[in-house]
Design a protein around this motif. Structure first.
Motif, PDB file in Angstrom:
ATOM      1  N   GLN A 159       0.839  -1.206   0.000  1.00 22.87           N
ATOM      2  CA  GLN A 159       0.000   0.000   0.000  1.00 22.87           C
ATOM      3  C   GLN A 159       0.873   1.255   0.000  1.00 22.87           C
ATOM      4  O   GLN A 159       0.465   2.304  -0.498  1.00 22.87           O
ATOM      5  CB  GLN A 159      -0.911   0.003   1.228  1.00 22.87           C
ATOM      6  CG  GLN A 159      -1.898  -1.140   1.297  1.00 22.87           C
ATOM      7  CD  GLN A 159      -3.012  -1.007   0.276  1.00 22.87           C
ATOM      8  OE1 GLN A 159      -3.396   0.095  -0.086  1.00 22.87           O
ATOM      9  NE2 GLN A 159      -3.509  -2.138  -0.206  1.00 22.87           N
ATOM     10  N   GLY A 197       2.197   3.685  -3.210  1.00 19.29           N
ATOM     11  CA  GLY A 197       1.558   4.883  -3.744  1.00 19.29           C
ATOM     12  C   GLY A 197       1.765   6.132  -2.913  1.00 19.29           C
ATOM     13  O   GLY A 197       1.170   7.181  -3.197  1.00 19.29           O
ATOM     14  N   HIS A 198       2.621   6.048  -1.890  1.00 18.30           N
ATOM     15  CA  HIS A 198       2.862   7.222  -1.026  1.00 18.30           C
ATOM     16  C   HIS A 198       3.613   8.296  -1.803  1.00 18.30           C
ATOM     17  O   HIS A 198       4.423   8.008  -2.687  1.00 18.30           O
ATOM     18  CB  HIS A 198       3.670   6.803   0.203  1.00 18.30           C
ATOM     19  CG  HIS A 198       3.595   7.775   1.327  1.00 18.30           C
ATOM     20  ND1 HIS A 198       4.407   8.883   1.413  1.00 18.30           N
ATOM     21  CD2 HIS A 198       2.786   7.831   2.417  1.00 18.30           C
ATOM     22  CE1 HIS A 198       4.123   9.566   2.509  1.00 18.30           C
ATOM     23  NE2 HIS A 198       3.135   8.953   3.139  1.00 18.30           N
ATOM     24  N   GLU A 199       3.343   9.562  -1.466  1.00 15.99           N
ATOM     25  CA  GLU A 199       3.963  10.674  -2.190  1.00 15.99           C
ATOM     26  C   GLU A 199       5.465  10.779  -1.938  1.00 15.99           C
ATOM     27  O   GLU A 199       6.197  11.340  -2.766  1.00 15.99           O
ATOM     28  CB  GLU A 199       3.286  11.998  -1.806  1.00 15.99           C
ATOM     29  CG  GLU A 199       3.460  12.372  -0.353  1.00 15.99           C
ATOM     30  CD  GLU A 199       2.820  13.693   0.022  1.00 15.99           C
ATOM     31  OE1 GLU A 199       3.170  14.229   1.081  1.00 15.99           O
ATOM     32  OE2 GLU A 199       1.989  14.189  -0.746  1.00 15.99           O
ATOM     33  N   THR A 215       9.020   9.354  -1.939  1.00 12.65           N
ATOM     34  CA  THR A 215       9.724   8.237  -2.575  1.00 12.65           C
ATOM     35  C   THR A 215      10.574   7.447  -1.578  1.00 12.65           C
ATOM     36  O   THR A 215      10.835   6.261  -1.791  1.00 12.65           O
ATOM     37  CB  THR A 215      10.613   8.754  -3.713  1.00 12.65           C
ATOM     38  OG1 THR A 215      11.526   9.735  -3.201  1.00 12.65           O
ATOM     39  CG2 THR A 215       9.774   9.365  -4.817  1.00 12.65           C
ATOM     40  N   GLN A 255       8.361   4.858  -0.359  1.00 11.60           N
ATOM     41  CA  GLN A 255       8.239   3.822  -1.387  1.00 11.60           C
ATOM     42  C   GLN A 255       9.439   2.876  -1.364  1.00 11.60           C
ATOM     43  O   GLN A 255       9.291   1.654  -1.441  1.00 11.60           O
ATOM     44  CB  GLN A 255       8.120   4.474  -2.771  1.00 11.60           C
ATOM     45  CG  GLN A 255       6.865   5.300  -2.990  1.00 11.60           C
ATOM     46  CD  GLN A 255       6.834   5.905  -4.390  1.00 11.60           C
ATOM     47  OE1 GLN A 255       7.580   5.497  -5.271  1.00 11.60           O
ATOM     48  NE2 GLN A 255       5.963   6.886  -4.589  1.00 11.60           N
ATOM     49  N   ALA A 306       0.372  -3.430  -7.522  1.00  6.46           N
ATOM     50  CA  ALA A 306       0.633  -2.265  -6.668  1.00  6.46           C
ATOM     51  C   ALA A 306       1.860  -1.504  -7.116  1.00  6.46           C
ATOM     52  O   ALA A 306       1.948  -0.275  -6.933  1.00  6.46           O
ATOM     53  CB  ALA A 306       0.797  -2.711  -5.211  1.00  6.46           C
ATOM     54  N   ALA A 342       2.715  -0.579  -9.888  1.00  4.00           N
ATOM     55  CA  ALA A 342       2.417   0.427 -10.915  1.00  4.00           C
ATOM     56  C   ALA A 342       2.336   1.831 -10.318  1.00  4.00           C
ATOM     57  O   ALA A 342       2.470   2.832 -11.031  1.00  4.00           O
ATOM     58  CB  ALA A 342       1.106   0.080 -11.622  1.00  4.00           C
ATOM     59  N   GLU A 343       2.113   1.921  -8.976  1.00  2.00           N
ATOM     60  CA  GLU A 343       2.012   3.221  -8.309  1.00  2.00           C
ATOM     61  C   GLU A 343       3.370   3.794  -7.935  1.00  2.00           C
ATOM     62  O   GLU A 343       3.452   4.947  -7.510  1.00  2.00           O
ATOM     63  CB  GLU A 343       1.156   3.081  -7.045  1.00  2.00           C
ATOM     64  CG  GLU A 343      -0.260   2.617  -7.279  1.00  2.00           C
ATOM     65  CD  GLU A 343      -1.052   3.627  -8.083  1.00  2.00           C
ATOM     66  OE1 GLU A 343      -0.838   4.838  -7.879  1.00  2.00           O
ATOM     67  OE2 GLU A 343      -1.881   3.213  -8.912  1.00  2.00           O
ATOM     68  N   SER A 393       7.002   5.518  -8.095  1.00  2.00           N
ATOM     69  CA  SER A 393       7.576   6.557  -8.939  1.00  2.00           C
ATOM     70  C   SER A 393       8.547   5.920  -9.923  1.00  2.00           C
ATOM     71  O   SER A 393       9.092   4.833  -9.666  1.00  2.00           O
ATOM     72  CB  SER A 393       8.299   7.600  -8.086  1.00  2.00           C
ATOM     73  OG  SER A 393       9.409   7.022  -7.440  1.00  2.00           O
ATOM     74  N   ARG A 443      10.680   2.291  -9.655  1.00  2.00           N
ATOM     75  CA  ARG A 443      10.168   1.156 -10.438  1.00  2.00           C
ATOM     76  C   ARG A 443      11.301   0.340 -11.068  1.00  2.00           C
ATOM     77  O   ARG A 443      11.144  -0.848 -11.340  1.00  2.00           O
ATOM     78  CB  ARG A 443       9.235   1.660 -11.543  1.00  2.00           C
ATOM     79  CG  ARG A 443       7.898   2.137 -11.021  1.00  2.00           C
ATOM     80  CD  ARG A 443       6.980   2.512 -12.155  1.00  2.00           C
ATOM     81  NE  ARG A 443       6.603   1.332 -12.937  1.00  2.00           N
ATOM     82  CZ  ARG A 443       5.908   1.412 -14.057  1.00  2.00           C
ATOM     83  NH1 ARG A 443       5.554   2.605 -14.538  1.00  2.00           N
ATOM     84  NH2 ARG A 443       5.582   0.315 -14.714  1.00  2.00           N
ATOM     85  N   ARG A 492       9.123  11.925 -13.981  1.00  2.00           N
ATOM     86  CA  ARG A 492       7.799  11.824 -14.588  1.00  2.00           C
ATOM     87  C   ARG A 492       7.679  12.604 -15.887  1.00  2.00           C
ATOM     88  O   ARG A 492       6.867  12.260 -16.748  1.00  2.00           O
ATOM     89  CB  ARG A 492       6.731  12.294 -13.589  1.00  2.00           C
ATOM     90  CG  ARG A 492       6.606  11.380 -12.381  1.00  2.00           C
ATOM     91  CD  ARG A 492       5.558  11.887 -11.411  1.00  2.00           C
ATOM     92  NE  ARG A 492       5.480  11.065 -10.219  1.00  2.00           N
ATOM     93  CZ  ARG A 492       4.738   9.958 -10.101  1.00  2.00           C
ATOM     94  NH1 ARG A 492       4.024   9.536 -11.129  1.00  2.00           N
ATOM     95  NH2 ARG A 492       4.717   9.281  -8.974  1.00  2.00           N
TER      96      ARG A 492
END
Length: 883
Positions: free
Chosen positions: A334, A337-339, A341, A344, A371, A373-374, A376, A380, A844
């Motif tokens: 979960q 998807g945290h803002e 990194t 993450q 998951a 896919a969320e 950054s 990834r 991004r």
């Protein structure tokens, strides 16, 4: 005779004598005294602060309550606001009311207790009435707060709080009311101090002794925390819950409540709930399923401390029992998807350590891939190596910049046709302040209806303005003209003038002499705005105008030249004399950027043969609008602007408008600034539409204060500046730069809105804004951490390329100081956060290229956030990573 004696005693302030006279009166005699007491009350109200009023007040307060034979009337008299200044004591009230029936006394007590706390009904009066009536104790906010203050006070009671609570017959009911009340806890929170003699320890001790039911108190504390509320309330109940020192069984049976609190409560409460659940989990008293449920809620929170603590807890549980991986790893994911990194990366590393424990057939790996896919783009890459190169779609997506819709000009609707419709719009304007369009069409409507049917307009306006203080017939308000001499307060001066509350000499002086209000940097804007309002108010009385010349065509304040010529033609036909300020405002608003349209309108204006026609023709053919020269000046940590003279706004313009074109000095001594009203500031861009740099330069000092002095709401004008017409130059960009570094969230959000609107309109100079931000951070005017929060918010809307274009020019300035000594240079606090936002935007948006001084920052020793994010940004820029 007894009535005359009572009135005489009350007027003399002889409370004891008045109480004695009341003791011998029948109900009928008391009712007969009421008219005289009411007349005396009206007389004293007109001179509230006089010696006679203060002397007679307590006796009048007590006598009036005693002479009301109805409970409602007596309660209203006691609670009346005008009686609050010189009120009778609770003992006097209890004496003069003590001979009434218990049911009547109970009715009065409950009516008074239902009054707002701000009515300040004394608790001794309320409790005394309850005692005399032997009625049920009220549990209203006013009564409960009074009870808490009474028990907590040491002035009239001996012993400790816990001793006084033991003796109180209403303890259970009052404590229950504390938990049930929506508001009272916040107002009594200050009573809950720390230490052995505090309320916390007193209630905990009574609970331990069995005087208070422990389960009821614990359940009530938890329920109140689950209800939510302001932090002050939550701290009270959390501290009380902590003092109760829950047993392990009590904690375990409420695990569902702790899960809900950890997910949704305020940070302090969530931290406590998380710590309780963590202790249960580490002692194998929390099922993996419950831990996964709790983690799903906590990992969505924005507080990084809570999120990181939850990941640490999950890591400990997984290490102790690897068999829980199938249930817990999807919960860990979960955090993908945290803002942040870093969060993450922590979550991905935790998955990496325990993914081997997963079975190939349980389907958990597929959940982790979904998951991922969320994540950054930079993170990834590691996920692809962990979950398989083909598991994730590694093809870089084409970045699509997301910006808000470009604001479009909207035409003003015509002024309301009927007086009744206009009165409704006046009411809405007074209630909300309105925008430029609503203000201007309402102002024009008042002028038109005052010219056509003043009596009908006044009749329609009376109920709308009935509650304005200046519409009150109270003799206390005898200086309305002085109030409006200081400022017109929008359309209020016109409304007050129409209803006869502002004398002509006040209006004439305002029109002829102007005002000294606002001898500050934006005083020129307010004076020009006010001058037109005073002129309209004066002309409404002396020589009504058929309509206004300066009513804009567009909601930005611009006026079409053909429309202004049509209005001057109508004035010529009606033989009406234009208002000086109104015509000056019309000239400043008329649009001149379309040279062909302006030239055609100039021909028509010259043909009118009037002075205003010739002046308009000259103005339309002069070009423009021009902007003054500017130069930067520094004042402490601030960067400000000075303006030169703007010659075209001089000459034939009225004195109050010439100030707009005069030089603006940073170091000129300034008087107190009265321009605190945000509703007024939004109109300043419409005073000089097409020249927003003039407005921005004059509010730049306010914008610098939101960052340097931590002032509030100074950046509220930024969205209006961004949507205004004209060049967005040095002043506008400096205003936005200060707003992005503001102390308060609402100011930063205003700056973010302005930044995105400028970008959407193609008016953002990213190089200029980035350079300004770099210099302001370097000087100490803007704190990097605040800037990072604001710029992250802008990026989160999808404007990654826009934000990167700004940071690309800001970061080299900030990294330059570190380049001299890459090993020991001290970075500014928050610089790592700025680099994190920059890295995210670069990844991004697919940005590539070199960034000055970034390599030296990335090569520093250690693993601080600055170094980690510098390396991440360097990787993104050199490898061209995209989402």
């Amino acid at each position: 005779m007894s009535g005359e004696a009572l009135l005489k005693a009350v007027r003399a302030g002889q409370t004891v004598e008045a109480a004695g006279l009341l003791d011998g009166m029948t109900d009928a005699e008391r009712r007969a005294c009421l008219p005289g007491l009411k007349e005396l009350r009206k007389e004293l109200r007109a001179a509230r602060w006089s010696a006679s009023s203060r002397m007679a007040g307590p006796a009048l307060h007590a006598a009036g309550a005693a002479c009301h034979t109805g409970a409602a009337g007596a309660a209203n008299w006691i609670a009346a606001a005008d009686m609050r200044w010189s009120q009778a004591s609770p003992g006097v009230f209890l004496h003069v009311l003590g001979d009434r029936e218990p049911d009547w006394l109970g009715d009065v007590a409950h009516r008074l207790a239902e009054r707002p706390v701000t009515s300040r009904i004394p608790y001794p009066l309320l409790s005394g009435l309850v005692r005399l009536a032997a009625c049920e104790v009220p549990t209203t906010d006013a009564y409960v707060e009074g009870w808490f203050e009474h028990i907590g006070s040491t002035e009239h009671h001996g012993g400790t709080v816990v001793e006084r609570l033991r003796q109180d017959p209403h303890l259970d009911r009052m404590i229950a009311a504390l938990f049930d009340s929506l508001e009272v806890s916040g107002r009594v929170a200050w009573l809950f101090g720390d230490g052995p003699g505090s309320w916390y320890h007193a209630l905990a001790q009574l609970t331990g002794e069995g005087i208070l039911d422990r389960k009821v108190i614990v359940d009530a504390c938890v329920a109140r925390l689950l209800r939510g509320g302001v932090p002050a309330d939550q701290r009270v109940f959390l501290k009380l819950l902590t003092c109760l020192d829950l047993t392990r069984d009590e904690q375990r049976e409420r695990s569902a409540d702790w899960t809900a609190l950890a997910s949704e409560a305020t940070s302090t409460v969530a931290w406590h709930a998380q710590s309780v659940l963590a202790s249960l989990a580490l002692e194998d008293e929390l099922t993996p399923r419950r831990l996964a449920e709790m983690s799903s809620g906590v990992l969505f929170r924005t507080e990084k401390k809570l999120v990181r603590a939850q990941l640490v807890l999950l890591g400990k549980v997984l290490k102790r029992d690897p068999s829980t991986a199938a249930e817990l790893l999807p919960a860990v994911a979960q955090a993908f998807g945290h803002e942040d990194t870093e969060v993450q990366e922590r979550a991905l590393k935790l998955v990496e350590r325990h993914v081997a424990a997963l079975s190939a057939s349980d389907g958990v790996r597929e959940q982790l891939i979904a998951a991922a896919a969320e994540l950054s783009p930079g993170v990834r890459i590691h996920a692809e190596r962990l979950l398989g190169a083909g598991a994730l779609d590694s093809a870089p997506a084409v970045h699509q910049e997301v910006l808000p819709p470009v604001p479009e000009r909207a035409r003003l609707a015509p002024a309301p046709v009927s007086a009744a419709e206009l009165a409704e719009e006046v009411g809405a304007l007074l209630a909300s302040g309105g925008d430029v369009a609503a203000f201007e069409r309402t102002l024009d409507g008042l002028v038109r209806h005052a010219y056509g049917d003043r009596d009908g307009l006044v009749e329609a306006l009376r109920p709308v303005v009935a509650r304005r203080w200046w519409a009150d017939d109270d003799p206390e308000y005898t200086h309305v003209h002085e109030h409006f001499r200081e400022a017109p307060y929008g359309v209020e001066v016109i409304l007050a003038t129409l209803l006869g509350h502002v004398p002509m000499d006040t209006l004439h002086a305002a029109v002829q002499q102007g005002t000294t209000r606002g001898d500050c940097q934006h005083g020129a804007l307010s004076r020009a705005f006010d001058a037109r309002l005073w002129e309209v108010a004066y002309r409404v009385r002396a020589e009504p105008l058929p309509f206004l010349l300066a009513t804009p065509t567009w909601d930005t304040g611009l006026l079409e030249p053909e429309e202004l010529v049509d209005r001057l033609t109508a004035y010529r036909r009606l033989e009406a004399r234009p208002g000086t300020a109104d015509f000056a405002q019309a000239l400043l608003r008329v649009r001149r950027d379309d040279r062909a349209t302006a030239a055609a309108a100039a021909v028509r204006a010259r043909a009118l043969g009037s002075p205003e026609g010739y002046r308009l023709a000259q103005w339309l053919t002069a070009g423009g609008p021009d902007l003054p020269t500017s130069r930067r000046r520094t004042s402490g940590v601030r960067i400000l602007l000075e303006l030169g003279e703007l010659e075209e706004i001089q000459g034939q313009f009225p004195p109050e408008f010439r100030r707009l074109g005069r030089p603006l000095s940073v170091f000129k001594d300034r008087w107190y600034c009265p321009h605190w009203d945000e509703a007024e500031r939004q109109h300043w861009s419409a005073v000089v539409p097409g020249r927003r740099e003039l407005v921005a330069a004059r509010v730049l000092g306010d914008l610098s204060s939101v960052a340097v002095d931590d002032s509030r709401r100074g950046a509220a004008i930024l969205p209006f500046l961004a949507e205004a017409d004209g060049e967005a130059g040095e002043a506008v960009h400096l205003c936005v730069a200060y707003g992005l570094g503001a102390r308060h969230t609402e100011d930063r959000l205003s700056a973010v809105d302005a930044l995105l609107v400028l970008a959407a309109r193609g008016q953002l100079d990213a190089e200029r804004l980035g350079g300004d931000l770099g210099q302001l951070v370097r000087r100490g005017a803007v704190k990097p951490l605040r800037l990072a929060e604001a710029i992250r918010t802008a990026a989160a809307t999808g404007a990654f390329a826009t934000v990167w274009s700004v940071l690309r020019d800001a970061l080299p300035i900030l990294l330059a100081d570190l380049a001299t000594d890459a090993s020991s240079g001290t970075p500014a606090r928050g610089l790592g956060d700025l680099l994190a936002v920059a890295a995210d935007c670069a990844e991004r948006s697919g940005a590539r290229g070199d960034l000055s001084h970034l390599a030296q920052a990335a090569e520093r020793r250690g693993s601080s956030k600055l170094v980690t994010q510098a390396r991440r940004l360097r990787t993104a820029l050199t490898q061209g990573v995209a989402a």
